[in-house]
Scaffold this active site. Structure first.
Site, PDB file in Angstrom:
ATOM      1  N   ARG A 111       0.497   5.468   5.394  1.00  0.00           N
ATOM      2  CA  ARG A 111       0.885   5.595   6.615  1.00  0.00           C
ATOM      3  C   ARG A 111       0.662   7.382   6.770  1.00  0.00           C
ATOM      4  NH1 ARG A 111       7.917   6.986   6.759  1.00  0.00           N
ATOM      5  NH2 ARG A 111       8.412   8.829   7.879  1.00  0.00           N
TER       6      ARG A 111
ATOM      7  N   GLY B 218      -0.109  -3.927   0.269  1.00  0.00           N
ATOM      8  CA  GLY B 218       0.309  -2.649   1.309  1.00  0.00           C
ATOM      9  C   GLY B 218       1.893  -2.818   1.828  1.00  0.00           C
TER      10      GLY B 218
ATOM     11  N   ASP C 278       7.421  -0.933 -10.164  1.00  0.00           N
ATOM     12  CA  ASP C 278       8.288  -0.426 -10.135  1.00  0.00           C
ATOM     13  C   ASP C 278       9.392  -0.820 -11.516  1.00  0.00           C
ATOM     14  OD1 ASP C 278       7.794   0.895  -7.288  1.00  0.00           O
ATOM     15  OD2 ASP C 278       8.412  -1.135  -7.120  1.00  0.00           O
TER      16      ASP C 278
ATOM     17  N   HIS D 201      10.786  -2.101  -2.349  1.00  0.00           N
ATOM     18  CA  HIS D 201      10.428  -0.943  -2.986  1.00  0.00           C
ATOM     19  C   HIS D 201       9.749  -0.084  -2.025  1.00  0.00           C
ATOM     20  CE1 HIS D 201       6.719   0.310  -4.624  1.00  0.00           C
ATOM     21  NE2 HIS D 201       6.116   0.485  -3.621  1.00  0.00           N
TER      22      HIS D 201
HETATM   23  N1  LIG Z   1       3.677  -2.352  -3.551  1.00  0.00           N
HETATM   24  C1  LIG Z   1       3.365  -1.443  -4.364  1.00  0.00           C
HETATM   25  O1  LIG Z   1       3.649  -1.005  -5.707  1.00  0.00           O
HETATM   26  C2  LIG Z   1       2.295  -0.435  -4.555  1.00  0.00           C
HETATM   27  C3  LIG Z   1       1.538  -0.739  -2.855  1.00  0.00           C
HETATM   28  N2  LIG Z   1       0.737   0.294  -2.185  1.00  0.00           N
HETATM   29  C4  LIG Z   1       0.041   0.272  -1.480  1.00  0.00           C
HETATM   30  O2  LIG Z   1      -0.876  -0.907  -1.619  1.00  0.00           O
HETATM   31  C5  LIG Z   1      -1.807  -0.003   0.252  1.00  0.00           C
HETATM   32  C6  LIG Z   1      -3.072   0.078  -0.795  1.00  0.00           C
HETATM   33  O3  LIG Z   1      -3.129   0.693  -1.580  1.00  0.00           O
HETATM   34  P1  LIG Z   1      -4.546   1.661  -1.799  1.00  0.00           P
HETATM   35  O4  LIG Z   1      -6.168   0.487  -1.816  1.00  0.00           O
HETATM   36  O5  LIG Z   1      -4.545   3.034  -2.850  1.00  0.00           O
HETATM   37  O6  LIG Z   1      -5.177   2.457  -0.136  1.00  0.00           O
HETATM   38  P2  LIG Z   1      -6.360   2.619   0.043  1.00  0.00           P
HETATM   39  O7  LIG Z   1      -6.645   3.916   1.237  1.00  0.00           O
HETATM   40  O8  LIG Z   1      -7.300   2.565  -0.632  1.00  0.00           O
HETATM   41  O9  LIG Z   1      -7.021   0.794   0.656  1.00  0.00           O
HETATM   42  C7  LIG Z   1      -6.430   0.624   1.640  1.00  0.00           C
HETATM   43  C8  LIG Z   1      -7.320  -0.387   2.691  1.00  0.00           C
HETATM   44  O10 LIG Z   1      -6.356  -0.588   3.396  1.00  0.00           O
HETATM   45  C9  LIG Z   1      -7.098  -1.018   4.537  1.00  0.00           C
HETATM   46  N3  LIG Z   1      -6.876  -1.450   5.657  1.00  0.00           N
HETATM   47  C10 LIG Z   1      -6.178  -2.082   6.558  1.00  0.00           C
HETATM   48  N4  LIG Z   1      -5.953  -1.024   7.705  1.00  0.00           N
HETATM   49  C11 LIG Z   1      -6.308  -0.454   8.111  1.00  0.00           C
HETATM   50  C12 LIG Z   1      -5.667   0.458   8.618  1.00  0.00           C
HETATM   51  N5  LIG Z   1      -5.656   0.343  10.161  1.00  0.00           N
HETATM   52  N6  LIG Z   1      -6.450   1.746   8.832  1.00  0.00           N
HETATM   53  C13 LIG Z   1      -6.817   2.477   7.455  1.00  0.00           C
HETATM   54  N7  LIG Z   1      -6.480   1.150   6.466  1.00  0.00           N
HETATM   55  C14 LIG Z   1      -6.309  -0.103   6.470  1.00  0.00           C
HETATM   56  C15 LIG Z   1      -8.935  -0.620   4.853  1.00  0.00           C
HETATM   57  O11 LIG Z   1      -9.375  -2.034   3.988  1.00  0.00           O
HETATM   58  P3  LIG Z   1     -10.576  -2.006   4.907  1.00  0.00           P
HETATM   59  O12 LIG Z   1     -11.348  -1.410   6.133  1.00  0.00           O
HETATM   60  O13 LIG Z   1     -11.338  -3.360   4.476  1.00  0.00           O
HETATM   61  O14 LIG Z   1      -9.509  -3.367   6.234  1.00  0.00           O
HETATM   62  C16 LIG Z   1      -8.321  -0.041   3.103  1.00  0.00           C
HETATM   63  O15 LIG Z   1      -9.737  -0.346   2.344  1.00  0.00           O
HETATM   64  C17 LIG Z   1      -1.447   0.994   0.431  1.00  0.00           C
HETATM   65  O16 LIG Z   1      -0.493   0.154   1.585  1.00  0.00           O
HETATM   66  C18 LIG Z   1      -0.616   1.601  -0.660  1.00  0.00           C
HETATM   67  O17 LIG Z   1       0.834   2.169   0.390  1.00  0.00           O
HETATM   68  C19 LIG Z   1       0.017   0.986  -3.598  1.00  0.00           C
HETATM   69  C20 LIG Z   1       0.858   1.743  -4.280  1.00  0.00           C
HETATM   70  C21 LIG Z   1       1.554   0.657  -4.962  1.00  0.00           C
HETATM   71  O1  LIG Z   2       4.038   4.972  -1.205  1.00  0.00           O
HETATM   72  C1  LIG Z   2       3.029   5.336  -1.336  1.00  0.00           C
HETATM   73  O2  LIG Z   2       2.499   4.197  -0.854  1.00  0.00           O
HETATM   74  C2  LIG Z   2       2.478   4.432  -3.079  1.00  0.00           C
HETATM   75  C3  LIG Z   2       3.410   3.265  -3.871  1.00  0.00           C
HETATM   76  O3  LIG Z   2       3.890   2.709  -2.915  1.00  0.00           O
HETATM   77  C4  LIG Z   2       4.078   3.475  -5.340  1.00  0.00           C
HETATM   78  O4  LIG Z   2       3.340   5.068  -5.201  1.00  0.00           O
HETATM   79  O5  LIG Z   2       4.888   2.806  -5.654  1.00  0.00           O
END
Ligand SMILES: NC(=O)C1=CN([C@@H]2O[C@H](COP(=O)(O)OP(=O)(O)OC[C@H]3O[C@@H](n4cnc5c(N)ncnc54)[C@H](OP(=O)(O)O)[C@@H]3O)[C@@H](O)[C@H]2O)C=CC1
Ligand SMILES: O=C([O-])CC(=O)C(=O)O
Length: 461
Positions: A206, A244, A273, A301
């Site tokens: 976001r 994601g 969490d 989450h």
């Molecule tokens: N559930 C949980 O506990 C947690 C969830 N998250 C979530 O995990 C996800 C990934 O985090 P993280 O690896 O740090 O993020 P990064 O930004 O490092 O990587 C995210 C990947 O998402 C892909 N992507 C897909 N669609 C888009 C778009 N429209 N714009 C930009 N990137 C896109 C990209 O890969 P590509 O270009 O190959 O598609 C990118 O490499 C996030 O949604 C984050 O909020 C993070 C922490 C905890």
């Molecule tokens: O909000 C985010 O993108 C990261 C997340 O999910 C977390 O840290 O739990």
């Protein structure tokens, strides 16, 4: 006696490899006809695959560690199923280049005789931060075990395909004996073929000024497409972990678009969490965190998640007997866990990546190992049929146990009080509102978005 293993990167289009020209080397010919090949049309039963793996090792004594790259440019937003793609002309292929055309000794023959049959693991957002930690854990054997060879199928996009090549190079350079194949692609219909696990990490973060409803829509489209692809080409019993964000509703969208895969197989990651909550309780009680058990995260989450101190235990005793400070439990503990992600972003400048990868490992290990007697773990799963009275047809984090077969059951004997139930209901309200926002993606009519004002990801303050 030393066996020779060929490391090779192939560029494979979305055309099934059965229709691709054969490679010129004898090693490649072995590879394309082997049970390792992702080209097989349906996975053989476990015992048959296991037998053929061992047979191949005895007969050939030269199993191939394969790295393939699906770099075909995407033709349209919605990737065509493999069957449709097969009719298109294959784009130009480059079979092997530079550092990937290497031969070296692995000396793994004796060891591989006791290995299980190959497990296919697909990872999306594979060039992102979380994946950069996770992939090396998967390849090392610490997730599925030291006798479990693994094929990694990495999904990226045109934006990230070069970075994915870099990731594959690092995987190769790590010389993991259990890592038998690495393939890279931008078409989920190719990358998810025969996947037995799908770890869906890629999602748009976001940005400033972006409405949460817009994020739900943009990411929802990604998970609708990936659900369709899993439905078309993945193993019928694929286990899906959605990371994601917003991960609960993304998981709901994904499962609704994959009607041929059991809804029970879809998870939203709330293990981070759970780990955060265990850490806070351990800190307060002055014990090491392995003494905290039965930790449930209920709900979304998001900042409405409910870390359950009523049922959690420290050294086998109810938390409320060990930590007598109820005000701390209700206010500080709860808020700290709910907002941990946001505090981390403020300090670190980006969202949790390493600890998220660790929690994905924990989540998988909880499903492939029997849950210790009396304990449980939290995961976001489909609510239909739940014994707690939580609204049906959403993805909600709840306490689960597993026999170690990849499946789980909900824990029935949990205590409930007004404080806990009131908060569970708030998280339920939020998820029901998120669901209304994505009705156009779940096949349930027109979307109507009336999200509560305080709806936030853990990373938002
Ligand atoms: N559930 C949980 O506990 C947690 C969830 N998250 C979530 O995990 C996800 C990934 O985090 P993280 O690896 O740090 O993020 P990064 O930004 O490092 O990587 C995210 C990947 O998402 C892909 N992507 C897909 N669609 C888009 C778009 N429209 N714009 C930009 N990137 C896109 C990209 O890969 P590509 O270009 O190959 O598609 C990118 O490499 C996030 O949604 C984050 O909020 C993070 C922490 C905890
Ligand atoms: O909000 C985010 O993108 C990261 C997340 O999910 C977390 O840290 O739990």
């Amino acid at each position: 006696m030393v066996d020779r293993f060929l490391i090779r990167i192939l560029i494979i289009s979305s055309t099934p490899s059965s229709s691709l020209p054969r490679l010129s080397t004898p090693m490649a010919a072995i590879d394309l006809s082997s049970p390792y090949s992702p080209a097989r049309s349906s996975p053989a039963p476990l015992s048959a695959r296991s037998a053929s793996l061992h047979l191949l090792l005895r007969r050939r004594r030269r199993p191939t560690l394969r790295c393939s790259l699906d770099a075909a440019p995407k033709q349209q937003a919605q990737g065509p199923p493999a069957a449709v793609a097969a009719e298109e002309a294959p784009p130009a292929r480059k079979e092997c280049y530079g550092v990937f055309c290497t031969t070296y000794d692995l000396r793994a023959d004796e060891k591989t005789k006791s290995w299980k049959s190959l497990v296919n693991v697909a990872v999306s957002g594979a060039a992102g931060m979380i994946s950069n930690h996770l992939l090396f854990k998967l390849a090392s054997g610490e997730v599925f075990g030291p006798d479990q060879p693994i094929a990694l199928k990495l999904l990226g996009s045109e934006r990230s395909i070069q970075a994915l090549e870099g990731v594959a190079m690092e995987l190769e350079d790590s010389l993991y004996p259990l890592l038998r194949e690495v393939s890279i692609g931008i078409d989920p219909y190719v990358v998810f073929e025969d996947a037995e696990w799908a770890l869906l990490i890629g999602a748009k973060p976001r940005g400033p000024g972006m409405e949460r409803s817009a994020l739900l829509d943009i990411n929802g489209q990604i998970f609708a497409e990936q659900g369709k692809a899993l439905n078309a080409v993945a193993s019928r019993n694929v286990k899906v972990i959605v990371v994601g964000n917003p991960c609960n509703t993304n998981a709901l969208i994904c499962l609704k678009n994959a009607p041929n895969i059991p809804a029970k197989n879809f998870h939203a990651l709330t293990r981070l969490d759970e780990n955060r909550a265990k850490c806070q309780l351990a800190l307060k009680a002055g014990v090491f965190y392995d003494k905290v058990s039965n930790m449930t995260i209920w709900g979304n989450h998001s900042t409405t998640q409910v870390p359950d101190f009523l049922n959690a235990k420290i050294n086998g005793r109810p938390v409320k007997e060990v930590i007598k400070d109820t005000k701390w439990l209700e206010d500080e503990f709860t808020k700290t866990v709910q907002k941990r992600g946001g505090v981390l972003i403020q300090k670190w400048g980006r969202s949790s990546a390493a600890s998220t990868a660790v929690s994905i490992v924990d989540a998988i290990r909880s499903l492939v190992n029997p849950t210790p007697e009396g304990d449980w773990f939290s995961t976001g799963v489909y609510t239909t049929g739940n014994p707690y009275g939580i609204a049906e047809d959403i993805v909600f984090s709840m306490p689960c146990r597993s026999k170690g077969d990849g499946d789980y059951e909900l824990v029935k004997d949990v205590a409930m009080d007004d404080f806990l139930w009131e908060r569970i209901k708030k998280s339920e309200d939020e998820l029901l509102a998120e669901k209304r926002c994505v009705a156009h993606l779940t096949g349930e009519g027109n979307a109507f978005c009336d999200l509560p004002g305080d709806t936030m990801l853990p990373g938002e303050m």
